[in-house]
Design an enzyme around this catalytic site. Structure first.
Site, mmCIF file in Angstrom:
data_model
loop_
_atom_site.group_PDB
_atom_site.id
_atom_site.type_symbol
_atom_site.label_atom_id
_atom_site.label_comp_id
_atom_site.label_asym_id
_atom_site.label_seq_id
_atom_site.Cartn_x
_atom_site.Cartn_y
_atom_site.Cartn_z
ATOM 1 N N ASP A 121 -10.297 -1.739 51.404
ATOM 2 C CA ASP A 121 -10.757 -0.529 50.020
ATOM 3 C C ASP A 121 -11.976 -1.240 49.816
ATOM 4 O O ASP A 121 -12.131 -2.592 49.171
ATOM 5 C CB ASP A 121 -9.732 -0.220 48.992
ATOM 6 C CG ASP A 121 -10.392 0.659 48.060
ATOM 7 O OD1 ASP A 121 -11.864 0.086 47.394
ATOM 8 O OD2 ASP A 121 -9.888 1.294 46.803
ATOM 9 N N SER A 152 -7.895 5.876 41.195
ATOM 10 C CA SER A 152 -9.357 4.886 41.166
ATOM 11 C C SER A 152 -9.577 5.054 39.087
ATOM 12 O O SER A 152 -9.107 4.858 38.615
ATOM 13 C CB SER A 152 -10.328 6.079 41.992
ATOM 14 O OG SER A 152 -11.872 5.084 42.184
ATOM 15 N N HIS A 187 -9.686 3.349 50.777
ATOM 16 C CA HIS A 187 -9.379 4.270 48.748
ATOM 17 C C HIS A 187 -9.203 5.747 48.915
ATOM 18 O O HIS A 187 -9.697 6.167 48.485
ATOM 19 C CB HIS A 187 -11.230 3.767 48.412
ATOM 20 C CG HIS A 187 -10.801 4.012 47.049
ATOM 21 N ND1 HIS A 187 -10.137 2.939 45.489
ATOM 22 C CD2 HIS A 187 -11.744 4.870 45.778
ATOM 23 C CE1 HIS A 187 -10.698 4.100 45.201
ATOM 24 N NE2 HIS A 187 -11.391 5.141 45.106
#
Lengths: 284, 284
Positions: free
Chosen positions: B226, B149, B262
């Site tokens: 996600d 991320s 995620h």
């Protein structure tokens, strides 16, 4: 039963559920990992229960144990219950990390103020397993159990008290002789009362002396840099001696692992061995 | 540099250190996993840096990523830095999970009040790597980097800006085009100011257009379940298009993974692939 979340991991899904438990008169939470073949209803898969240690909840092992890759490959479901009721409203339940919340010790409490809620033995052995067997594509006739520390104690006790129910049992740094260590005496006194006769039913080293039933395969790993091993809370040698001298149908492989401590770094190191051990017996 | 803890895991040790950082004018914490051959000084091992995402610290990946078994087998060190300074004393630094503490974004801030402390680019690229190279049996000429991320963004930016320094770079659900997503615009405005010309130096999709140097192998995994992918914070297709059209020496393998979100359940699923990818290039 309410679905809180579902998240894909390897070839399967981690689901978190809450439900009202009659055993603990409270809301309980658990995670279940279901391989794709079970999710699709194509196959009823074997199921492995994992009991966590003091201060833990249903998440510690499933997030940090490194088990899911092996379970995905082996097509075995995993259930990780919480370690106690939470928010039961008992005065002082959150004040001591060794008692109350996060410290259910897998007993059925007989003493006030714990009696109504702190029944983790019945919760795990009966209520949760019935719920899981009735809700998911698992084959309850192929069930095994393992755990860590307080949860290793719980796994051993459940397996030794329920002959034939579990195909195998294993533990990471379990509390092996709780009637004679501070971890054990403290909780048994609170939950079961000061009459020590009531404690043997929750003490693996005592239970192994009278175990009858089919041969029970047992695997125990203990790190020798574990502070709770040094402080004699765990006592794996007591379980070894009781097993050897009582000559019951218990096949114990107790291993000392040099340099490892009490943490999930230790647990993840030997997770592959434990899953392979259970897979062998669940698929036998 | 102060040793906080050391814990054995697989055939190696996880160590946590704190040290005073000149780049961030604060105390910083990192973990390092050292395989036994490096601990014994028998071999200088390749080293892999992992940058974590928003809200994370140095622990998330090393406890939940499932990397250590593979790193142990491959004899590769892993360094997991924190994601920002902590306790810098900047007003409001703890008020917003997307800015300040836990959200350093791997830039060198030019704006007040962040300028003195929020220099995670220089901290990771220079100070930390010099400290690691000078303190442990690692071979700094064989260094790779990856992240998740915000940390995937950081890994891509560090690799694209420092040609030849990293043998390979990979990312789980990285923020690929931060100049055009809320994650990015918000932090760049705060740390770098509202003049967008200053942002391109920290934007992988911009940097890939001008990259020169040895062929850079890049692996990106993105889950299609996600929520941050759906809300267009990550935009892997922007990086793919910029790479394809600019024809720079960048070998990008960008994969969409159906059903994954995620979380670290996603990350652990593909960790084996990422370690194998880096091992191949580090050992080439």
């Amino acid at each position: 039963m309410e679905l809180v979340s579902k998240q894909r991991c390897f070839k399967g899904e981690v689901r978190k559920y809450t439900h009202h438990s009659t055993a603990t008169s409270s809301k309980m939470t658990f995670n279940i990992y279901l391989p794709d073949v079970a999710l699709a209803g194509k196959e009823r898969v074997p199921v492995l229960y994992y009991l966590s240690g003091l201060t833990c909840n249903e998440d510690n092992m499933i997030t940090k144990g490194g088990a899911l890759s092996y379970l995905s490959d082996e097509r075995i479901a995993l259930v990780t219950p919480d370690t106690s009721p939470r928010g039961a409203g008992i005065p002082g339940e959150d004040d001591d990390w060794e008692l109350g919340t996060g410290a259910g010790f897998y007993v059925d409490a007989t003493q006030e103020p714990w009696r109504q809620n702190y029944n983790m033995y019945s919760y795990v052995q009966s209520e949760l397993q019935q719920l899981v067997a009735g809700s998911f594509a698992v084959d309850a006739s192929r069930t095994s159990i393992f755990g860590h520390s307080m949860g290793g104690h719980g796994a051993l006790v459940l397996a030794l008290r329920n002959s034939g129910h579990y195909k195998s049992v294993s533990a990471f740094a379990p509390i092996c002789h709780p009637s004679t260590s501070n971890w054990g005496r403290k909780q048994f006194t609170a939950y079961l009362g000061s009459n020590e006769n009531a404690w043997a039913a929750y003490d693996a080293t005592e239970l192994v002396k009278t175990y009858g039933g089919p041969m029970l395969p047992v695997l125990v790993d203990q790190g020798d840099a574990d502070q709770f091993y040094s402080s004699k809370q765990l006592q794996p040698s007591h379980l070894v001696i009781a097993t050897e001298t009582s000559k019951r149908p218990v096949q114990l492989d107790s291993r000392m692992q040099p340099g490892y401590d009490h943490s999930y770094y230790f647990i993840q190191t030997f997770m592959k061995d434990h899953i392979a051990f259970h897979a062998k017996h669940l698929r036998a």
